[in-house]
Every structure is written in C-alpha cells, then in structure tokens.
Design a protein around this motif. Sequence first.
Motif, PDB file in Angstrom:
ATOM      1  N   ILE A  51       0.838  -1.204   0.000  1.00 17.52           N
ATOM      2  CA  ILE A  51       0.000   0.000   0.000  1.00 17.52           C
ATOM      3  C   ILE A  51       0.874   1.255   0.000  1.00 17.52           C
ATOM      4  O   ILE A  51       0.631   2.197  -0.749  1.00 17.52           O
ATOM      5  N   ASN A  73      -6.166  -5.155  -0.901  1.00 18.53           N
ATOM      6  CA  ASN A  73      -5.277  -4.878   0.227  1.00 18.53           C
ATOM      7  C   ASN A  73      -5.863  -3.818   1.156  1.00 18.53           C
ATOM      8  O   ASN A  73      -5.745  -3.921   2.382  1.00 18.53           O
ATOM      9  N   MET A  74      -6.518  -2.816   0.585  1.00 12.68           N
ATOM     10  CA  MET A  74      -7.176  -1.814   1.419  1.00 12.68           C
ATOM     11  C   MET A  74      -8.311  -2.446   2.218  1.00 12.68           C
ATOM     12  O   MET A  74      -8.529  -2.088   3.378  1.00 12.68           O
ATOM     13  N   ASN A  75      -9.032  -3.395   1.610  1.00 11.17           N
ATOM     14  CA  ASN A  75     -10.092  -4.104   2.340  1.00 11.17           C
ATOM     15  C   ASN A  75      -9.532  -4.840   3.551  1.00 11.17           C
ATOM     16  O   ASN A  75     -10.138  -4.853   4.622  1.00 11.17           O
ATOM     17  N   LEU A  77      -6.729  -4.096   5.216  1.00  3.13           N
ATOM     18  CA  LEU A  77      -6.340  -3.109   6.224  1.00  3.13           C
ATOM     19  C   LEU A  77      -7.559  -2.502   6.911  1.00  3.13           C
ATOM     20  O   LEU A  77      -7.534  -2.240   8.117  1.00  3.13           O
ATOM     21  N   GLN A  78      -8.625  -2.322   6.161  1.00  2.00           N
ATOM     22  CA  GLN A  78      -9.861  -1.825   6.766  1.00  2.00           C
ATOM     23  C   GLN A  78     -10.395  -2.838   7.783  1.00  2.00           C
ATOM     24  O   GLN A  78     -10.809  -2.467   8.878  1.00  2.00           O
ATOM     25  N   SER A  81      -8.303  -2.578  10.856  1.00  2.00           N
ATOM     26  CA  SER A  81      -8.564  -1.357  11.618  1.00  2.00           C
ATOM     27  C   SER A  81      -9.911  -1.424  12.328  1.00  2.00           C
ATOM     28  O   SER A  81     -10.060  -0.859  13.412  1.00  2.00           O
ATOM     29  N   THR A  98      -3.461   0.115  10.914  1.00  2.00           N
ATOM     30  CA  THR A  98      -4.476   1.153  11.075  1.00  2.00           C
ATOM     31  C   THR A  98      -3.978   2.485  10.524  1.00  2.00           C
ATOM     32  O   THR A  98      -4.694   3.175   9.803  1.00  2.00           O
ATOM     33  N   TYR A 101      -3.837   2.381   6.681  1.00  2.00           N
ATOM     34  CA  TYR A 101      -5.182   2.451   6.098  1.00  2.00           C
ATOM     35  C   TYR A 101      -5.702   3.888   6.116  1.00  2.00           C
ATOM     36  O   TYR A 101      -6.103   4.428   5.086  1.00  2.00           O
ATOM     37  N   THR A 104      -3.780   6.393   3.910  1.00  2.00           N
ATOM     38  CA  THR A 104      -4.060   6.183   2.491  1.00  2.00           C
ATOM     39  C   THR A 104      -5.443   6.712   2.137  1.00  2.00           C
ATOM     40  O   THR A 104      -5.618   7.375   1.104  1.00  2.00           O
TER      41      THR A 104
END
Length: 117
Positions: A51, A73-75, A77-78, A81, A98, A101, A104
């Motif tokens: 990321i 990848n964002m999913n 990290l979400q 978090s 966290t 995420y 970004t």
Amino acid sequence: IKRPPGLRFDGIHHQLEKLKVWAKVFPDFAPMYISSSEYFGKVINEIIDRIKSIDVMKLALLSQNELEEFLCNMNILQSVSQEVEYLGNSVFSTDNATQAYFSTVQGIKSVVCSWGS
C-alpha cells in the motif's frame, strides 16, 4: 486462518482468540497460535508495504490488476482497523495497519478534493 492475500480478514480475531484459549488449556496448541499470529502479522506487514509503495496521486495510472490488488489490500487493512480492539491482544501490532489504512484513505480524499479545485 491462513487465507490467501486479497481476502477480507473480518472475524479473524475470533479464530485467533479460539486458538489462544485452546493454547491456554492445551499447551500443544500454543505453537499453532503463535505461528498463526506471526503469519497474520507477516501478511499484514507485506500488505502495508504494498500500500505504501503506491502513490495515490497515480491511482488512475494503475492497470486493472494492480488496482484490484490495491483495493483488496485496502479491504484487508480496513478489516484490521475495524477489529483493532480485538486484535490488540495478539502477538503482532495493529497500529501500523491502522495508520497505513487511514493515511491512504486521507490521501485519496485529498486527491479527490483537489479535482474540484
């Protein structure tokens, strides 16, 4: 617990917590809990690095596959978090995930806001 990258990790804390409880009652499960937590931490750190390597100003230049990987990848990290309160007792730190995420997301918001200027 060993899921391929790109999947959401919703509920992973339940799986880790089950292993942790089993490890307390049955010491033979301790290595499985530790290795699963370490594996999860390693996957998260790799995702954070991926990321951070993406310039949010250039998201539009990514190929479809690169953009799909970025969003997956964002999913993840979400998910981390959102479950930080449960994952905080694990053998890995969730702070970097966290932070990556939210920074970004903030970067993407800034880019979108700049389009209106």
